[in-house]
Design a protein around this motif. Structure first.
Motif, PDB file in Angstrom:
ATOM      1  N   ILE A  46      16.187 -18.112 -85.331  1.00 25.65           N
ATOM      2  CA  ILE A  46      14.917 -17.641 -85.899  1.00 25.65           C
ATOM      3  C   ILE A  46      14.408 -18.629 -86.939  1.00 25.65           C
ATOM      4  O   ILE A  46      13.208 -18.917 -87.008  1.00 25.65           O
ATOM      5  CB  ILE A  46      15.086 -16.228 -86.485  1.00 25.65           C
ATOM      6  CG1 ILE A  46      15.296 -15.228 -85.356  1.00 25.65           C
ATOM      7  CG2 ILE A  46      13.885 -15.824 -87.330  1.00 25.65           C
ATOM      8  CD1 ILE A  46      15.718 -13.847 -85.815  1.00 25.65           C
ATOM      9  N   GLY A  47      15.306 -19.189 -87.741  1.00 25.45           N
ATOM     10  CA  GLY A  47      14.902 -20.179 -88.741  1.00 25.45           C
ATOM     11  C   GLY A  47      14.331 -21.425 -88.111  1.00 25.45           C
ATOM     12  O   GLY A  47      13.310 -21.960 -88.561  1.00 25.45           O
ATOM     13  N   HIS A  48      14.970 -21.924 -87.047  1.00 26.26           N
ATOM     14  CA  HIS A  48      14.453 -23.106 -86.359  1.00 26.26           C
ATOM     15  C   HIS A  48      13.112 -22.812 -85.690  1.00 26.26           C
ATOM     16  O   HIS A  48      12.203 -23.648 -85.703  1.00 26.26           O
ATOM     17  CB  HIS A  48      15.451 -23.602 -85.319  1.00 26.26           C
ATOM     18  CG  HIS A  48      16.653 -24.260 -85.906  1.00 26.26           C
ATOM     19  ND1 HIS A  48      16.597 -25.380 -86.700  1.00 26.26           N
ATOM     20  CD2 HIS A  48      17.970 -23.943 -85.830  1.00 26.26           C
ATOM     21  CE1 HIS A  48      17.796 -25.729 -87.072  1.00 26.26           C
ATOM     22  NE2 HIS A  48      18.667 -24.849 -86.568  1.00 26.26           N
ATOM     23  N   TRP A  49      12.997 -21.624 -85.101  1.00 27.54           N
ATOM     24  CA  TRP A  49      11.742 -21.249 -84.460  1.00 27.54           C
ATOM     25  C   TRP A  49      10.613 -21.170 -85.486  1.00 27.54           C
ATOM     26  O   TRP A  49       9.510 -21.639 -85.254  1.00 27.54           O
ATOM     27  CB  TRP A  49      11.912 -19.905 -83.757  1.00 27.54           C
ATOM     28  CG  TRP A  49      10.647 -19.391 -83.170  1.00 27.54           C
ATOM     29  CD1 TRP A  49      10.096 -19.732 -81.985  1.00 27.54           C
ATOM     30  CD2 TRP A  49       9.737 -18.458 -83.767  1.00 27.54           C
ATOM     31  NE1 TRP A  49       8.908 -19.061 -81.793  1.00 27.54           N
ATOM     32  CE2 TRP A  49       8.667 -18.275 -82.880  1.00 27.54           C
ATOM     33  CE3 TRP A  49       9.736 -17.764 -84.969  1.00 27.54           C
ATOM     34  CZ2 TRP A  49       7.614 -17.426 -83.162  1.00 27.54           C
ATOM     35  CZ3 TRP A  49       8.675 -16.915 -85.229  1.00 27.54           C
ATOM     36  CH2 TRP A  49       7.639 -16.755 -84.335  1.00 27.54           C
ATOM     37  N   PHE A  50      10.918 -20.575 -86.647  1.00 33.15           N
ATOM     38  CA  PHE A  50       9.909 -20.443 -87.689  1.00 33.15           C
ATOM     39  C   PHE A  50       9.485 -21.824 -88.208  1.00 33.15           C
ATOM     40  O   PHE A  50       8.300 -22.084 -88.386  1.00 33.15           O
ATOM     41  CB  PHE A  50      10.455 -19.590 -88.840  1.00 33.15           C
ATOM     42  CG  PHE A  50       9.462 -19.350 -89.936  1.00 33.15           C
ATOM     43  CD1 PHE A  50       8.388 -18.501 -89.740  1.00 33.15           C
ATOM     44  CD2 PHE A  50       9.588 -19.987 -91.161  1.00 33.15           C
ATOM     45  CE1 PHE A  50       7.465 -18.275 -90.741  1.00 33.15           C
ATOM     46  CE2 PHE A  50       8.671 -19.776 -92.170  1.00 33.15           C
ATOM     47  CZ  PHE A  50       7.605 -18.916 -91.965  1.00 33.15           C
ATOM     48  N   GLY A  51      10.441 -22.716 -88.416  1.00 32.39           N
ATOM     49  CA  GLY A  51      10.121 -24.065 -88.877  1.00 32.39           C
ATOM     50  C   GLY A  51       9.272 -24.820 -87.869  1.00 32.39           C
ATOM     51  O   GLY A  51       8.315 -25.521 -88.235  1.00 32.39           O
ATOM     52  N   ALA A  52       9.610 -24.690 -86.587  1.00 33.76           N
ATOM     53  CA  ALA A  52       8.839 -25.369 -85.543  1.00 33.76           C
ATOM     54  C   ALA A  52       7.427 -24.812 -85.449  1.00 33.76           C
ATOM     55  O   ALA A  52       6.458 -25.561 -85.277  1.00 33.76           O
ATOM     56  CB  ALA A  52       9.549 -25.240 -84.200  1.00 33.76           C
ATOM     57  N   SER A  53       7.282 -23.496 -85.585  1.00 32.46           N
ATOM     58  CA  SER A  53       5.938 -22.915 -85.511  1.00 32.46           C
ATOM     59  C   SER A  53       5.102 -23.302 -86.735  1.00 32.46           C
ATOM     60  O   SER A  53       3.900 -23.556 -86.611  1.00 32.46           O
ATOM     61  CB  SER A  53       6.005 -21.401 -85.361  1.00 32.46           C
ATOM     62  OG  SER A  53       6.630 -20.824 -86.486  1.00 32.46           O
ATOM     63  N   MET A  54       5.715 -23.388 -87.905  1.00 29.26           N
ATOM     64  CA  MET A  54       4.975 -23.831 -89.090  1.00 29.26           C
ATOM     65  C   MET A  54       4.551 -25.286 -88.959  1.00 29.26           C
ATOM     66  O   MET A  54       3.439 -25.666 -89.353  1.00 29.26           O
ATOM     67  CB  MET A  54       5.828 -23.660 -90.349  1.00 29.26           C
ATOM     68  CG  MET A  54       6.027 -22.244 -90.786  1.00 29.26           C
ATOM     69  SD  MET A  54       4.504 -21.530 -91.435  1.00 29.26           S
ATOM     70  CE  MET A  54       4.009 -20.467 -90.103  1.00 29.26           C
ATOM     71  N   LEU A  55       5.410 -26.115 -88.378  1.00 33.47           N
ATOM     72  CA  LEU A  55       5.055 -27.508 -88.139  1.00 33.47           C
ATOM     73  C   LEU A  55       3.905 -27.603 -87.144  1.00 33.47           C
ATOM     74  O   LEU A  55       2.965 -28.396 -87.343  1.00 33.47           O
ATOM     75  CB  LEU A  55       6.278 -28.266 -87.612  1.00 33.47           C
ATOM     76  CG  LEU A  55       6.115 -29.753 -87.409  1.00 33.47           C
ATOM     77  CD1 LEU A  55       5.879 -30.445 -88.749  1.00 33.47           C
ATOM     78  CD2 LEU A  55       7.344 -30.323 -86.734  1.00 33.47           C
ATOM     79  N   ALA A  56       3.935 -26.793 -86.093  1.00 31.84           N
ATOM     80  CA  ALA A  56       2.859 -26.803 -85.102  1.00 31.84           C
ATOM     81  C   ALA A  56       1.541 -26.343 -85.716  1.00 31.84           C
ATOM     82  O   ALA A  56       0.483 -26.915 -85.435  1.00 31.84           O
ATOM     83  CB  ALA A  56       3.228 -25.909 -83.926  1.00 31.84           C
ATOM     84  N   VAL A  57       1.598 -25.332 -86.568  1.00 31.91           N
ATOM     85  CA  VAL A  57       0.372 -24.843 -87.214  1.00 31.91           C
ATOM     86  C   VAL A  57      -0.180 -25.892 -88.168  1.00 31.91           C
ATOM     87  O   VAL A  57      -1.392 -26.143 -88.206  1.00 31.91           O
ATOM     88  CB  VAL A  57       0.644 -23.508 -87.948  1.00 31.91           C
ATOM     89  CG1 VAL A  57      -0.491 -23.143 -88.874  1.00 31.91           C
ATOM     90  CG2 VAL A  57       0.865 -22.408 -86.935  1.00 31.91           C
ATOM     91  N   SER A  58       0.682 -26.550 -88.919  1.00 37.22           N
ATOM     92  CA  SER A  58       0.188 -27.527 -89.881  1.00 37.22           C
ATOM     93  C   SER A  58      -0.375 -28.767 -89.186  1.00 37.22           C
ATOM     94  O   SER A  58      -1.338 -29.364 -89.658  1.00 37.22           O
ATOM     95  CB  SER A  58       1.295 -27.936 -90.853  1.00 37.22           C
ATOM     96  OG  SER A  58       2.278 -28.694 -90.191  1.00 37.22           O
ATOM     97  N   LYS A  59       0.220 -29.157 -88.069  1.00 35.96           N
ATOM     98  CA  LYS A  59      -0.289 -30.323 -87.339  1.00 35.96           C
ATOM     99  C   LYS A  59      -1.533 -29.980 -86.521  1.00 35.96           C
ATOM    100  O   LYS A  59      -2.362 -30.842 -86.269  1.00 35.96           O
ATOM    101  CB  LYS A  59       0.784 -30.887 -86.403  1.00 35.96           C
ATOM    102  CG  LYS A  59       1.979 -31.444 -87.122  1.00 35.96           C
ATOM    103  CD  LYS A  59       1.616 -32.693 -87.862  1.00 35.96           C
ATOM    104  CE  LYS A  59       2.850 -33.258 -88.540  1.00 35.96           C
ATOM    105  NZ  LYS A  59       2.586 -34.454 -89.276  1.00 35.96           N
ATOM    106  N   GLY A  60      -1.644 -28.738 -86.107  1.00 33.78           N
ATOM    107  CA  GLY A  60      -2.770 -28.353 -85.272  1.00 33.78           C
ATOM    108  C   GLY A  60      -3.959 -27.822 -86.041  1.00 33.78           C
ATOM    109  O   GLY A  60      -5.029 -27.625 -85.479  1.00 33.78           O
TER     110      GLY A  60
END
Length: 81
Positions: A46-60
């Motif tokens: 869940i932590g890795h998923w949350f980090g990846a989704s935050m990275l995707a939101v910030s880049k997108g």
């Protein structure tokens, strides 16, 4: 100095267990360990998923605003009369 607690611990450790089932104890320990490891892995996932989704939101996020390819040419265009 005589310590009654220490004496009772020594007696407990030196006495043989009456009906101690090693297989049942091992099963309980492994079941508890498996549960703890599984919960840790789920939190890690869940932590890795949350980090990846935050990275995707910030880049997108720059791509979320509307972009026009037309050049702003107000007042510079000459219209035919």
């Amino acid at each position: 100095m005589h310590d009654p607690f220490e004496q009772s611990l020594r007696e407990l450790l030196n006495s043989a267990p009456a009906d101690h089932d090693d297989d049942a104890c091992l099963g309980r320990v492994l079941k508890t360990a498996n549960r703890q490891i599984g919960a840790g892995e789920m939190f890690s996932l869940i932590g890795h998923w949350f980090g990846a989704s935050m990275l995707a939101v910030s880049k997108g996020s720059p791509h979320l605003s509307p972009v026009s390819r037309r050049t702003s040419s107000r007042g510079t265009t000459k219209k035919a009369d």
